[in-house]
Structures are given as structure tokens and as C-alpha cells.
Design a protein around this motif. Structure first.
Motif, short mmCIF file in Angstrom:
data_model
loop_
_atom_site.label_atom_id
_atom_site.label_comp_id
_atom_site.label_asym_id
_atom_site.label_seq_id
_atom_site.Cartn_x
_atom_site.Cartn_y
_atom_site.Cartn_z
N UNK A 147 0.76 -1.36 -0.06
CA UNK A 147 -0.05 0.09 0.01
C UNK A 147 0.75 1.29 -0.02
N UNK A 150 2.38 1.57 -3.49
CA UNK A 150 1.47 1.55 -4.81
C UNK A 150 1.12 2.89 -4.95
N UNK A 151 1.23 4.10 -3.85
CA UNK A 151 0.64 5.16 -4.08
C UNK A 151 1.85 6.06 -5.10
N UNK A 154 1.32 4.59 -8.47
CA UNK A 154 -0.12 5.32 -9.07
C UNK A 154 0.30 6.65 -9.85
N UNK A 155 1.10 7.42 -8.96
CA UNK A 155 1.47 8.59 -9.32
C UNK A 155 2.33 8.42 -10.59
N UNK A 158 0.15 8.05 -13.66
CA UNK A 158 -0.40 9.40 -13.68
C UNK A 158 0.49 10.20 -14.62
N UNK A 203 -3.37 -3.92 -3.91
CA UNK A 203 -3.31 -2.62 -3.65
C UNK A 203 -2.99 -1.78 -4.81
N UNK A 204 -4.28 -1.60 -5.76
CA UNK A 204 -4.16 -1.03 -6.91
C UNK A 204 -3.20 0.13 -7.09
N UNK A 259 8.26 12.87 -5.27
CA UNK A 259 7.88 11.65 -4.75
C UNK A 259 8.83 10.33 -5.33
N UNK B 69 -4.53 4.63 -3.49
CA UNK B 69 -4.27 3.23 -3.78
C UNK B 69 -5.83 2.59 -3.30
N UNK B 70 -6.01 1.48 -4.11
CA UNK B 70 -7.24 0.94 -3.76
C UNK B 70 -6.83 -0.30 -3.01
#
Ligand SMILES: [Zn+2]
Lengths: 385, 137
Positions: A147, A150-151, A154-155, A158, A203-204, A259, B69-70
């Protein structure tokens, strides 16, 4: 510059069920004894030990093995970045005379012992950031490494358009390499992109197959000076340079101005500069692969490609054996076993000694090993035959 | 006491202050009295200018989704029944980022750049967590 060498490597078996049958300490001792023996040394000659953070104490390792002349004991507190970072300190220790032979042990029962999910819920102090995570992360269900990282993934998606299939290419490469490694837990279990994409989201954007294995096992290496290495039976592998670094702030993952700037962003230029090399000089890279995106991210920050280009870099077989930069020829944490980064050093040493058969990187002269730990601590070692 | 079983912040030091304001319905962050830099999470002194002087400054409460996050499979038993749940990093208009969640928005709808505004969820008598709601841009 004085060089230090890796002169011994040792490993236990790697497994999930039924478990190692050894204690956490026992796993480390078995790997250590094998590394010391391979180096042609007696335990009493090991006068330096660098235990993995929170998993071992030099005193008990020394007492069990018979290292009765221990002088140097130190731990680099960087989680999975510790092993490669420890090469830097071990090299300094043997070249300054603080120790003659330094043992780097790592190992745990990551499958049959306490699992990550349990340690987090039972012991908040085990989390990097400690009270910060307790007060500002855990109440929102932000509790575990996939988790946290994963952020960042994700960034990256993006900002740079990185795609799931590119993360999948990393997972598939590690799995493909594991088919050439009988020690790998995923040996005999090939995987397709469809398998990868169909695996459940944990955790997408991290799916199940983006995440490292949880396994039992240990690995260890022995470091000494180039001078002493000449008298030992193994072919020494030279530590050309090693470095480590921390992100900022290192104890809090969300408030970083940049980040993607992690410990490796600082460490890689230092190591390459000291060695007088560039990333293109590397014949292979063992990249700490706790999750797929961390491989992509470290390839960028180490300078193998530009930031934002990691997604295309890992496609098209470039990181496979036979490609431009073979990555994790043992299968890594994703498909061999989770040995805390020490198995990455062991595999790099094997590659540089040569004779790995169909897993051998052709004419391997220089290899890179990285480590990643905690909230983005980083380390890198440049090794050569 | 409450039957709330998820992890709670410990009301000590700066966290006692931060969550004390949340209980009053205020989102406040530290702001340096010298160089006016906002900071989060709480720190002893200003890393920008070295000043030890600061105040708990009231945030506008407004910001946007920076990343998220999901979580499809919780790795903490207290969240096991929640999945899938989103965890969101919100970039406040003041510049600091805060980890939280956006309520009333499905994980599929959640997107980077979405404008959000703080609200508070009273999970126990003492703890009101700062959470966010979607606002139109
Ligand atoms: Zn200031």
C-alpha cells in the motif's frame, strides 16, 4: 582506491510449505556457515558481523558459529537496502583494518514465521516512521508495504503513462528467469500475461503477482580485502564501489517534494562516480524487487534509463537474459524467494564467477546490485570479476 | 467506550494537538512563524529555515487528490471486512499533503486531481478522523 572482495557465498534452501524447519536464527546460521566454509575460513577468523536490521544480533550469531574474535559489529538500518549498503561498510571495515573478514547474514521464516501483516498489527514500532505511521497512516488502513509503495506507482502511471502491462513485463521476466533456477520457489511454475492480469488486485495498481513472495530461507556473504582474498580458494568478486542513501523525508512517504526521489537517486551517481563507470557498463543488474514498480523505479533512479522511461525500458525482453540488461537472473524476490536482498548479491557473485549454464549472462564482467527498504531507502553495489 | 476496532492515533505530543483540533472540526497544520512554511506531519522545528517558532494554523480544508491506492485485500485484520477501500493522499491548497480517504466516492470514480474538502468522522468520542468529500471544481 583499495578494493574489497566477496569471497564466500552461502544459502539455505528456499521454501514455503512446510517451512524451513529451522528458527529464524538457525536459517541465518546455516547460510552463514556455508558462506564461511566456501571461503575456506574458520568461524574464528570471522571478526566482523553485520546483521540484518531487526532480524539478528551479532552476539548470538557469533556465539553460535564460534566467532570468538569478533571486533566489528554493525547494522545498517535500511530494511531491504541493508545488504548492498552493508557491502559499502564491510569494504570500509576490511580496508581500514577494523576487521579482516566480515560476515553479512540475512534470513527469516517469512512464510512459516510471523507474516508481514501480523508484525504490522502487533508491533507498530516495526514500521518505518513508527509513531508517524501509527498516528497518521494506520487509522486510514495504510498499513503495509504494497500500500505504501502503490501510491508512488499510481503517481508514476499518472505522470508518465506507465501501464499495468509494463509492471506485468517485470513480473513475467522474474518468473521466466526462475524457470532456469531449480532453487526458485516458482521453478516449474511459468506465468503468462493473462495470468498476471487476472490475478487479484491487492493494492491497486499492485496485483497479487506484482508482489514478492513470502518464503523461508537465508543467505550470507563474506567480505575481505583484495589482499587476503588472494589466499582463499574461491574466485574473488571485487566490490568496485557501493553507496546508500535515504529519501527526504525518510520517515514519511507522502510529503516529498519529489515523490520519485529515493535513496537510490543519491546513491547511484555516487557509486558509479567512485567506480568510474556508467550504467551502460553493467552487464546485468540485480534489482531489489519487493514489488514490480520498485524495479522500474530503481532502473530509472539508478540511471539505466530516464525518469518516466522505465515502462518502455522493461518491455521487449530488454531485462531478460539475452537482453540489453538482464535483471534478476535468479528470479528475485518475486519468483525465487524473499531473502531480504542478500540473494541478489549471491546471484551477482555467481554470475561474475561464471559457469551458470543457461542462466549465465554471457561474458559478465560488471554487475549492479541494488537494495530498497523501509520508505524508499536505497543502496547500490557495483561488482566485478 | 466505543466498539471501534481499527487502529487509532495515540493522543500524545503533537498528535494530541492535531486530533484535538479535529475534534473541534478544525484541520490545522503547523506553520512556521518565521518563514511561513506549512508542514505536515508535525515536526519540532522548521526544516526550511531552522526556526522553532510555529503555530497551529487553520487550513482552508481544500485540496485535491494527489495519488491513491485501492486496497483489495487488507493486510491488517481490522480492515479485513472493508475491502476494496481507497486510501488517498490529498494535496492541500497550502501545499502540505495529508493521508486520508475520500468518502462518498467509489474507488472506480476516484481520480488524481479531484477537488476535495475536509470533513470529520467521529470514530470514537475522542477521535474524529479528518476525511474528505468531493467538491465540484
Ligand atoms: Zn521556517
Amino acid at each position: 582506491m583499495k578494493e574489497a572482495c566477496i569471497v564466500g557465498i552461502g544459502e539455505t534452501d528456499y521454501c514455503r510449505k512446510p517451512g524451513s524447519g529451522l528458527s529464524q536464527l538457525g536459517v541465518q546460521l546455516q547460510a552463514s556457515a556455508r558462506a564461511i566454509g566456501e571461503a575456506g575460513l574458520k568461524a574464528s577468523e570471522i571478526d566482523g558481523i553485520m546483521p540484518f536490521p531487526n532480524l539478528g544480533r551479532a552476539e548470538e550469531i557469533a556465539a553460535n558459529l564460534g566467532c570468538e574474535n569478533l571486533r566489528y559489529a554493525a547494522t545498517i538500518h535500511m530494511g531491504g537496502a541493508a545488504p548492498a549498503a552493508s557491502l559499502q561498510s564491510a569494504a570500509a571495515a576490511v580496508n581500514s583494518g577494523m576487521a579482516n573478514y566480515v560476515l553479512l547474514p540475512a534470513g527469516w521464516n517469512g512464510y512459516s514465521g510471523a507474516r508481514v501483516r501480523q508484525t504490522v498489527s502487533q508491533d507498530v514500532s516495526s514500521i518505518p516512521g513508527g509513531a508517524i505511521a501509527r498516528d497518521y497512516y494506520l487509522p486510514f488502513g495504510f498499513t503495509a508495504p504494497p500500500q505504501w509503495y502503490s501510491v508512488m506507482a499510481r503517481r508514476h502511471m499518472h505522470e508518465f503513462g506507465t501501464r499495468s502491462e509494463q509492471l506485468g513485463a517485470i513480473a513475467l521476466t522474474m518468473r521466466k528467469h526462475a524457470q532456469l533456477n531449480p532453487k526458485a520457489v516458482m521453478h516449474g511454475k511459468p506465468m503468462t500475461m493473462d495470468d498476471y492480469l487476472a490475478s487479484p488486485m491487492l493494492a491497486d495498481p499492485y496485483r497479487f503477482f506484482d508482489c514478492c513472495l513470502e518464503t523461508d530461507g537465508g543467505a550470507a556473504v563474506v567480505v575481505t580485502s583484495a589482499e587476503r582474498a588472494r589466499d582463499l580458494p574461491t574466485r574473488p568478486v571485487r566490490i568496485l564501489a557501493a553507496a546508500c542513501g535515504q529519501p527526504y523525508p525518510a520517515d514519511e512517504i507522502t510529503n516529498r517534494r519529489d515523490i520519485f526521489k529515493t535513496g537510490l537517486t543519491i546513491a547511484a551517481p555516487e557509486a558509479f562516480g567512485k567506480a568510474g563507470l556508467t550504467p551502460s557498463d553493467a552487464d546485468f543488474a540485480m534489482i531489489y524487487d519487493c514489488f514490480t514498480f520498485e524495479v522500474l523505479q530503481q532502473l530509472e533512479e539508478a540511471g539505466f534509463c530516464q525518469r518516466g522511461e522505465g515502462g518502455s525500458f522493461v518491455e521487449g525482453g530488454r531485462i531478460e537474459l539475452g537482453g540489453e540488461l538482464p535483471v534478476n537472473t535468479h528470479g528475485g524476490l518475486l519468483s525465487e524467494a524473499h531473502v531480504l536482498g542478500m540473494s541478489h548479491i549471491v546471484e551477482a557473485v555467481r554470475q561474475l564467477r561464471g559457469g551458470l549454464g543457461e542462466r549465465q549472462v554471457k561474458d559478465a564482467q560488471v554487475g549492479v546490485v541494488t537494495g530498497w527498504g523501509d520508505f524508499g531507502d536505497g543502496s547500490i553495489a557495483l561488482l566485478a570479476r | 467506550m466505543s466498539e471501534y476496532e481499527k487502529p487509532l492515533p495515540v493522543l500524545e505530543g503533537f498528535s494530541a494537538d492535531f486530533y484535538g483540533f479535529c475534534k473541534q472540526g478544525e484541520l490545522r497544520f503547523q506553520r512556521c512563524s518565521e518563514c511561513q512554511a506549512w508542514r505536515h506531519v508535525p515536526r519540532e522545528l522548521c526544516a526550511e529555515c531552522g526556526s522553532w517558532d510555529w503555530e497551529w494554523a487553520l487550513s482552508s480544508g481544500k485540496g485535491e487528490v494527489f495519488t491513491f491506492t485501492v486496497v483489495g485485500r487488507a493486510l491488517h485484520p481490522a480492515f479485513a471486512e472493508d475491502g476494496p477501500y481507497a486510501v488517498t493522499v490529498v494535496q492541500m491548497d497550502e501545499g502540505v499533503r495529508v493521508l486520508s480517504k475520500v468518502q462518498g466516492v467509489s474507488p472506480e470514480e476516484l481520480a488524481i486531481g479531484m477537488r476535495v474538502e475536509v470533513g470529520f468522522e467521529a470514530v470514537t468520542d475522542a477521535i474524529h478522523l479528518p476525511i474528505f468529500n468531493r467538491v465540484s471544481a
